[in-house]
Design an enzyme around this catalytic site. Sequence first.
Site, short mmCIF file in Angstrom:
data_model
loop_
_atom_site.label_atom_id
_atom_site.label_comp_id
_atom_site.label_asym_id
_atom_site.label_seq_id
_atom_site.Cartn_x
_atom_site.Cartn_y
_atom_site.Cartn_z
CG MET A 177 -0.42 -0.23 2.55
SD MET A 177 0.15 1.27 3.32
CE MET A 177 1.83 0.85 3.65
N GLY A 388 -4.70 -4.75 2.59
CA GLY A 388 -4.75 -6.20 2.67
C GLY A 388 -4.42 -6.76 4.02
CD GLN A 389 0.42 -6.79 5.62
OE1 GLN A 389 1.02 -7.52 6.39
NE2 GLN A 389 1.03 -5.81 4.97
#
Length: 805
Positions: A177, A388-389
């Site tokens: 990101m 995503g995390q």
Amino acid sequence: MSSPDRTEDRRTFLKAAALAAATAVAARGTRPAQAAPQPPLSRMGDGVTWDKAPCRFCGTGCHVQVGTRGGRVVAIAGDPQAEVNKGLLCVKGYHVGLALYGADRLTTPLLRVDGKQVPISWERAISIMADRVELDPAGFAFYGSGQWTIPEGYAAQKFMKGGLANNHIDPNARLCMASAVTGFLSVYGVDEPAGTYTDLDKADVIILWGNNPAEMHPVLFSRVIDRRSRGEKVTIIDIGTRRTRSTAHADHYLEFQPHTDLAIANGIAQQLLANGTWDKDFVEAHCNFRKSGEKPDLNGVESSFQEYAALVAEYTPERVEELSGVPADDIRMLGRLFGRRDLKITSLWCMGMNQHTRGTDINRLVHAVHLLSGHFGKPGDAPTSLTGQPSACGTAREVGTLAHLLPGGRLVANDEHRKQAEELWNLPAGRINPKPGAHTVEMFSLWSKPKADGGSIHTIYVQVTNPGQTLPNRHLLLDPGVKDPDKFLIVSDVYPTATTAVADLVLPAAMWVEKNGMYGNSERRTQQWFRQVLPPGQARDDCWQTIALAHELHRRGMPGMKDKDGRFLFEMKDEAGRVVPVWDWAHYYDLNVDRVLFEEYRTFTRLKHKDLAPYDEYVRSRGLRWPVVQQADGTWRETQFRFAEFDDPYVEKGKGFQFYHSVTKDDRALIWFADYRPPPESPDEQYPLWLCTGRVLEHWHSGTMTRRVPQLRDAMPQAYLEMHRADAAKLGIQNGELVTLESRRGSIDLPVWLDGRGRPPQGSVFVPFFDERLLVNRVTLHEHCPISKQPDYKKCAVRVRRKVV
């Protein structure tokens, strides 16, 4: 373990379970007093204790109810009290508790001796780590992730930048990101989305820019699909390079040639100006113009509306079709939609735009379309990146564990920011190094090279991530045999991985509800949980490991481990004022280390108006979205919509919108122009196919956790190669046949899946990266965005050939 396919009895159980307050406390973690829990109507039997936690997996930040009994997690339920997911979980979330209980959990420290990893004590492990630091503090590097909890990342940040005066710390969030960060910073002067998940409930049009939320963020995507089931009209436009499960729900699918999304964004802007449908009032009141310079950087070159209009004028629908393959009529359709004031439009993106050698530029251009059209700052009108995390936002971006940042949005290269951090950390003036450290790809490159060839990093300490599987062009950066024998790799993890396999020292880590924690999700929501079960064997918290290492260096007399008053950098006291030896594992939970570190970190957050509430407010809630500001009555109010007067307390009355951290210091956002340029590598006669990599529904990232869950492993047992039937027929390849995928960097063998979930177009293939036995990153490119330093995993040139047996 609860699962999503239970009967009505389970639904009754879920409703009852929601009545359980968050009350269970694991060994010696302190918390405020709360009401006694209501016993759930459970068929699990007596003795099940329920508590809250955010899910361990993606950046959505779903809350779960965790049921424990006999020192184990025995049940998982979606949390109906959580606004993020409202009781719903995805298939990974329902099985998250099982991720703790793989048969091969790491339970003791291991040291490589004569090529074999042998058990050692924690005392010896910490001593070896301290030896490596003392060898040359400037050559020691720390690599973490968006899976670090906020206190873990903050401790690592303080240890490296405040203690060692060393900025070689970076998270794997650099790989997922970083381009979103540089996009937000260069447009608004401050990072992270202005809107929230509420935009998904209000938008009339949702545009997917190269992402697949039906599989990657299914709980969020379900909010949109549920609206349709209630009779609401929601138009979904999928702009992608292959058909996915998200495409199946789309009203329009616009397939583009890889890398040409910049041309599409410019084409929308061209249509807005050509049709006279841009929001002149919003732009004149709230925007300035910028363009990319000859040498790409964060600041660019000042521009004007007239110059911008002339530059985008070249991107007519016909030229965009020529570049991207998207029909000119579809570009006109997008232009008409953005030109309508009666619609609300939300753009969503994730890795497709971020993992891109022009990642910063495509982020800028999508923001530009929203600003130019005025589709910004109202519920449903938002340009929104997804992560995503679970704490890529909370820990990597907000705590600032990237190599160039300090906590709260500060920069190591900024004199005033370093001074502020030194004052808040009570450090001697000049302690913090003004030179940014090595970003991820550079860090491992400097580590893999011999010192004589410029390899200045001698040791990397890895926590909560698996670079042996996730680094691009893995052979260049991490393969055995590449590494200088004098280099050293320390890895803290919960399971054996591709990274622990090449590590010199392996440390067993506690995971998720085996420790206290805090995360920050994709909508700026900070979440908290307490330890609920004990870790197995000698596994210990990553935060403790960092503090224990710091204290060993302090004991040895390293000056950087003291503040300017001579106190240990991580000195902590109980309510009676007594120092608690938290570096000693036996005393780590004598007080709540998370609370101490979070309250210290909270003082950093106000500079960029990322204000956080006191720790105990998060204990009582299912998360709060910053800025969280105290009201006159003493309560704490979260903010959904930044920069908009109706909701953001920092916008001055009468302004309507105020970009109060603007790059140009005049409360205006920047509308950027960036030209389309070809990618660094494209298919040719020798390597005629595009390769794209990504994730699948059942597995999360490198599969370290999800491949230990039998239900998820059995549902998706191995990686595969998707390809178009015409390409397969041309090569004589049958469905399920083993093939070799090859690039200029490496090759792997894997089976072909034709007409599977995804449908790549002719000339393109796709491989997921979750399978540690089939390391697709032996094939991928390590070229990266020159501004964000984020690698491009989405496009490189490959060939496929039948496996020679």
